[in-house]
Write a protein that holds these residues in place. Structure first.
Motif, PDB file in Angstrom:
ATOM      1  N   UNK A  51       0.876  -1.198  -0.019  1.00  0.00           N
ATOM      2  CA  UNK A  51      -0.265   0.013   0.024  1.00  0.00           C
ATOM      3  C   UNK A  51       0.793   1.124  -0.039  1.00  0.00           C
ATOM      4  N   UNK A  52       1.937   1.174   0.779  1.00  0.00           N
ATOM      5  CA  UNK A  52       2.793   2.432   0.736  1.00  0.00           C
ATOM      6  C   UNK A  52       3.202   2.750  -0.659  1.00  0.00           C
ATOM      7  N   UNK A  53       3.519   1.995  -1.559  1.00  0.00           N
ATOM      8  CA  UNK A  53       4.146   2.042  -2.806  1.00  0.00           C
ATOM      9  C   UNK A  53       3.155   2.787  -3.590  1.00  0.00           C
ATOM     10  N   UNK A  54       1.842   2.183  -3.388  1.00  0.00           N
ATOM     11  CA  UNK A  54       0.618   2.562  -4.249  1.00  0.00           C
ATOM     12  C   UNK A  54       0.397   4.169  -3.929  1.00  0.00           C
ATOM     13  N   UNK A  55       0.622   4.452  -2.636  1.00  0.00           N
ATOM     14  CA  UNK A  55       0.068   5.809  -2.062  1.00  0.00           C
ATOM     15  C   UNK A  55       0.978   6.862  -2.672  1.00  0.00           C
ATOM     16  N   UNK A  59       0.466  11.045  -3.291  1.00  0.00           N
ATOM     17  CA  UNK A  59       1.534  11.947  -3.092  1.00  0.00           C
ATOM     18  C   UNK A  59       3.157  11.321  -2.857  1.00  0.00           C
ATOM     19  N   UNK A  60       3.923  11.514  -3.314  1.00  0.00           N
ATOM     20  CA  UNK A  60       5.253  11.030  -3.324  1.00  0.00           C
ATOM     21  C   UNK A  60       5.784  11.208  -1.896  1.00  0.00           C
ATOM     22  N   UNK A  61       5.223  12.252  -1.253  1.00  0.00           N
ATOM     23  CA  UNK A  61       5.704  12.676   0.037  1.00  0.00           C
ATOM     24  C   UNK A  61       5.141  11.730   1.292  1.00  0.00           C
ATOM     25  N   UNK A  62       4.259  10.794   0.955  1.00  0.00           N
ATOM     26  CA  UNK A  62       3.390   9.970   1.840  1.00  0.00           C
ATOM     27  C   UNK A  62       4.686   9.192   2.441  1.00  0.00           C
ATOM     28  N   UNK A  63       4.751   8.863   3.749  1.00  0.00           N
ATOM     29  CA  UNK A  63       5.621   8.081   4.450  1.00  0.00           C
ATOM     30  C   UNK A  63       5.144   6.623   4.894  1.00  0.00           C
ATOM     31  N   UNK A  64       5.894   5.771   4.792  1.00  0.00           N
ATOM     32  CA  UNK A  64       5.516   4.343   5.479  1.00  0.00           C
ATOM     33  C   UNK A  64       7.113   3.650   5.859  1.00  0.00           C
ATOM     34  N   UNK A  99       1.706   8.545   6.729  1.00  0.00           N
ATOM     35  CA  UNK A  99       1.473   9.818   7.065  1.00  0.00           C
ATOM     36  C   UNK A  99       2.419  10.916   6.169  1.00  0.00           C
ATOM     37  N   UNK A 100       2.060  12.158   6.080  1.00  0.00           N
ATOM     38  CA  UNK A 100       2.780  12.917   5.385  1.00  0.00           C
ATOM     39  C   UNK A 100       3.042  14.106   5.961  1.00  0.00           C
ATOM     40  N   UNK A 101       4.255  14.628   6.125  1.00  0.00           N
ATOM     41  CA  UNK A 101       4.704  15.620   6.965  1.00  0.00           C
ATOM     42  C   UNK A 101       5.823  15.361   8.159  1.00  0.00           C
ATOM     43  N   UNK A 105       4.951  10.700  13.211  1.00  0.00           N
ATOM     44  CA  UNK A 105       3.845  10.249  12.400  1.00  0.00           C
ATOM     45  C   UNK A 105       2.411  10.707  13.149  1.00  0.00           C
ATOM     46  N   UNK A 106       2.356  10.530  14.392  1.00  0.00           N
ATOM     47  CA  UNK A 106       1.226  10.789  15.099  1.00  0.00           C
ATOM     48  C   UNK A 106       0.629  12.406  14.991  1.00  0.00           C
ATOM     49  N   UNK A 107       1.344  13.152  14.734  1.00  0.00           N
ATOM     50  CA  UNK A 107       1.310  14.543  14.599  1.00  0.00           C
ATOM     51  C   UNK A 107       0.888  15.039  13.084  1.00  0.00           C
ATOM     52  N   UNK A 108       0.819  14.072  12.190  1.00  0.00           N
ATOM     53  CA  UNK A 108       0.627  14.606  10.859  1.00  0.00           C
ATOM     54  C   UNK A 108      -0.755  13.929  10.201  1.00  0.00           C
ATOM     55  N   UNK A 109      -1.226  14.584   9.152  1.00  0.00           N
ATOM     56  CA  UNK A 109      -2.502  13.893   8.419  1.00  0.00           C
ATOM     57  C   UNK A 109      -2.138  12.709   7.763  1.00  0.00           C
ATOM     58  N   UNK A 110      -2.937  11.590   7.646  1.00  0.00           N
ATOM     59  CA  UNK A 110      -2.429  10.586   7.050  1.00  0.00           C
ATOM     60  C   UNK A 110      -3.632   9.752   6.918  1.00  0.00           C
ATOM     61  N   UNK A 111      -3.272   8.342   6.613  1.00  0.00           N
ATOM     62  CA  UNK A 111      -4.061   7.328   6.463  1.00  0.00           C
ATOM     63  C   UNK A 111      -3.901   6.087   7.360  1.00  0.00           C
TER      64      UNK A 111
END
Length: 236
Positions: A51-55, A59-64, A99-101, A105-111
């Motif tokens: 899923x991380x690769x698909x995300x 956005x290319x900045x979404x982290x996993x 997450x992104x930012x 991780x818990x302080x950023x918007x994400x999935x």
């Protein structure tokens, strides 16, 4: 880190979570820790990579992160019981985050994808605003341009399916804001996230789970992107 291709969370893993609910103690868990590793952790890491690769298409900045110490995408199964009357040592659900930012991780918007023995679901947004983010969120909701963007994002998500918008907390409009504001309901929120329709156990056990969750991510992405814009304004 390279893992096997995701093939679904096996029924044995879901049964492990069900049994853990009835045997939530360290001796029981430690005697079955290999089952937890094989049927929950291993497929979870494969899910995170897939899923991380698909995300990255959102956005290319979404982290996993495939670390298993709680600092990565897979949340620890161990409960923090220091301030809880419930001293059960383990969660009976599994949490996975993307997450992104910058920062935690818990302080950023994400999935956030979570599941237990009865099924699962996706939550997109943030599960808590700190003081700065709450102030920025309220100002953005009240702003003509940003507020309209949020309303459009929420309309888009609702049109895509049976998604629930969550975060309303206060009974009254915060001091300093117009009680007759057209987005008064959103001003009563102390966080904001969108929850997908539930995914049944059969869906969790399927290799198609990644596709199903990715569809939910794409549908709810407008909310995540809006929150990221607001979050970035607090650090500018």
């Amino acid at each position: 880190m390279t893992t096997d291709a995701f093939a679904g969370f096996p029924e044995e893993g879901l049964q492990f979570l069900a049994d853990l609910g009835q045997n939530n103690d360290r001796d029981w868990f430690n005697a079955r820790k290999q089952t937890y590793t094989d049927t929950i952790v291993s497929p979870a890491l494969a899910f995170i990579e897939a899923l991380g690769e698909r995300l990255q298409y959102i956005s290319p900045h979404i982290q996993y992160d495939t670390r298993t110490n709680g600092a990565g995408s897979l949340m620890r199964i161990y409960r923090d019981t220091r301030f809880s009357a419930d001293k059960s040592p383990y969660k009976t659900w599994i949490g996975i985050r993307f997450w992104e930012g910058g920062g935690k991780a818990s302080e950023n918007p994400g999935f956030f994808f979570g599941f237990d023995a009865t099924g699962g679901g996706l939550h997109v947004g943030m599960h808590g605003f700190d003081k700065a983010m709450l102030a920025a969120y309220r100002a953005a909701v009240a702003d003509d341009e940003l507020g309209a963007e949020l309303a459009a994002a929420l309309d888009s998500v609702r049109a895509a399916g049976a998604y629930e918008v969550r975060g309303e907390h206060y009974k009254r409009v915060p001091r300093g804001f117009d009680p007759d504001h057209p987005r008064v309901d959103l001003l009563r929120f102390n966080t904001l996230y969108v929850s997908s329709p539930g995914i049944p156990p059969a869906g969790l056990a399927s290799p198609d789970l990644v596709d199903a969750v990715m569809d939910h991510c794409q549908n709810a992405a407008p909310v995540q992107k809006w929150l990221l814009k607001v979050k970035l304004s607090t650090t500018a």
